[in-house]
Design an enzyme around this catalytic site. Sequence first.
Site, mmCIF file in Angstrom:
data_model
loop_
_atom_site.group_PDB
_atom_site.id
_atom_site.type_symbol
_atom_site.label_atom_id
_atom_site.label_comp_id
_atom_site.label_asym_id
_atom_site.label_seq_id
_atom_site.Cartn_x
_atom_site.Cartn_y
_atom_site.Cartn_z
ATOM 1 N N TYR A 159 -23.005 9.314 2.476
ATOM 2 C CA TYR A 159 -21.620 9.222 1.998
ATOM 3 C C TYR A 159 -20.835 8.257 2.887
ATOM 4 C CZ TYR A 159 -16.737 9.725 1.634
ATOM 5 O OH TYR A 159 -15.420 9.388 1.513
ATOM 6 N N ASP A 210 -15.011 11.452 8.143
ATOM 7 C CA ASP A 210 -15.027 12.293 6.945
ATOM 8 C C ASP A 210 -16.391 12.980 6.836
ATOM 9 O OD1 ASP A 210 -14.679 13.455 4.468
ATOM 10 O OD2 ASP A 210 -13.980 11.618 3.477
ATOM 11 N N GLU A 236 -12.408 15.235 8.831
ATOM 12 C CA GLU A 236 -11.939 15.470 7.460
ATOM 13 C C GLU A 236 -12.916 16.314 6.654
ATOM 14 O OE1 GLU A 236 -10.581 11.892 5.667
ATOM 15 O OE2 GLU A 236 -11.306 12.417 3.670
ATOM 16 N N ARG A 283 -4.174 16.615 3.030
ATOM 17 C CA ARG A 283 -4.451 15.292 2.465
ATOM 18 C C ARG A 283 -4.303 15.238 0.940
ATOM 19 N NH1 ARG A 283 -8.816 13.145 2.485
ATOM 20 N NH2 ARG A 283 -7.996 11.072 2.760
ATOM 21 N N GLU A 339 -4.234 7.178 4.106
ATOM 22 C CA GLU A 339 -5.490 6.441 3.905
ATOM 23 C C GLU A 339 -5.215 5.191 3.068
ATOM 24 O OE1 GLU A 339 -8.428 8.515 1.533
ATOM 25 O OE2 GLU A 339 -10.066 7.384 2.424
ATOM 26 N N TRP A 402 -21.586 17.337 -2.552
ATOM 27 C CA TRP A 402 -21.504 15.887 -2.324
ATOM 28 C C TRP A 402 -20.169 15.617 -1.653
ATOM 29 C CZ3 TRP A 402 -18.276 11.819 -3.687
ATOM 30 C CH2 TRP A 402 -18.738 10.555 -3.219
HETATM 31 O O1 EZ4 Z 1 -15.093 10.711 -2.156
HETATM 32 O O2 EZ4 Z 1 -12.165 9.226 -3.545
HETATM 33 O O3 EZ4 Z 1 -11.545 10.159 1.908
HETATM 34 N N1 EZ4 Z 1 -12.010 9.662 0.937
HETATM 35 C C1 EZ4 Z 1 -12.990 10.178 0.182
HETATM 36 C C2 EZ4 Z 1 -13.373 9.415 -1.069
HETATM 37 C C3 EZ4 Z 1 -13.744 10.368 -2.204
HETATM 38 C C4 EZ4 Z 1 -13.464 9.717 -3.535
HETATM 39 C C5 EZ4 Z 1 -13.684 10.728 -4.669
HETATM 40 O O4 EZ4 Z 1 -13.164 10.250 -5.862
HETATM 41 O O5 EZ4 Z 1 -13.534 11.203 0.512
HETATM 42 O O6 EZ4 Z 1 -14.433 8.529 -0.786
HETATM 43 CO CO CO Z 2 -12.427 12.197 2.083
#
Ligand code: EZ4
Ligand code: CO
Length: 402
Positions: A159, A210, A236, A283, A339, A402
């Site tokens: 991710y 994150d 996050e 957030r 962000e 996810w």
């Molecule tokens: O996975 O906006 O902090 N940002 C995130 C993004 C989210 C997407 C989901 O639509 O976590 O990358």
């Molecule tokens: Co995020």
Amino acid sequence: MKIIDARVIVTCPGRNFVTLKVETQEGVTGVGDATLNGRELAVASYLTDHVVPALIGRDAARIEDTWQYLYRGAYWRRGPVTMSAIAAVDTALWDIKGKVAGLPVYQLLGGRSRDGVTVYGHANAESVEQVCAEVARYVEMGYRAVRVQTGIPGLAATYGVGKDKLFYEPADAAIPTEAQWSTDRYLHHIPGVFARVRDEFGPNLKLLHDVHHRLTPIEAARLGQLLEPYALTWMEDPVPAELQEGFRLIRQHTTTPIAVGEVFNTVWDCQQLIREQLIDYVRATVVHAGGITHLRRIFDLAALHHVRSGSHGATDLSPVCMAAALHLDVSIPNFGLQEYMRHTEATDAVFPHTYRFADGYLHPSEEPGLGVDIDEELAAGYPYRPASLPVNRLEDGTLHHW
Ligand code: EZ4
Ligand code: CO
């Protein structure tokens, strides 16, 4: 100030966006973002089939009453589809009110509480070396805060690490692609990344990370502890947040600040997190949390409990959402960070806007209303393309968050 038209515009200038445009009898128009990543057409239908017919003939000046009408009046409350649709109407009505008053929306919210909105950018790369080069690029552009994500050795994809540098885009296929996850590999790797980045960039750069909802509370507590020497601004989405009391366990073990809320729709998703001071940043966003009217309520509750804002601003939140967010960010007393993932040139062209970036800050528009619009002719040249967010599996095949 009667509403005589409201139309839903679905466009895909690089990615899908859903926008509501409301028009009054006097010819004043307002826009609102209704984009829900991977579920765009559900919101478009909710608006077109159920909300728009009830909007025609209503007084555009009655923002609060319209919000209550769409929330209480629907009987079925909350949820991302409903709240994104309500948000679009609410945002468009604030835009109209600003234009009628001849004032930027932040003036209607009480005026400025600060000179600029501190934003964070996204440094993402496979290796620690490459991610340091990315962080350096953001520092050169003037950023004061950077989110850092890297690949995890042993996992094919992670991710936050994409192909493009300025535009991380997770919704990559009509049918969800499958990613792989290992908490052990992740926990082993990430502390070393932050040791290196903190060492290279010194104490003054704000660093964020994150976790994207993948840990359990005790695992998140351990990560928070391991990251303490590197003084992160926030960790996050450490765990999925349906279980608000789960954050107590993380809190008991670490002083690493916690941010959560990009999937929240109403104050009910975070009232325990806020009241019990289990988080540091909330957030939630204009588009997914019921618009300017409701998000301000969330931030006001947060202000009473030492919780600051940290609104989501990924590429799936359109420039209409960003414009609206900036008016809130600059006016509320308890702003934290915003962000800011840049949009592609095609997106910026479809949504002409006058907010601007300088020295690590975004500045809201000074034009009456939100200071953003949609070029409908241009938008029509980019038809909707099905795109879903990925799913995630553990190495043994178990479906994971996810
Ligand atoms: O996975 O906006 O902090 N940002 C995130 C993004 C989210 C997407 C989901 O639509 O976590 O990358
Ligand atoms: Co995020």
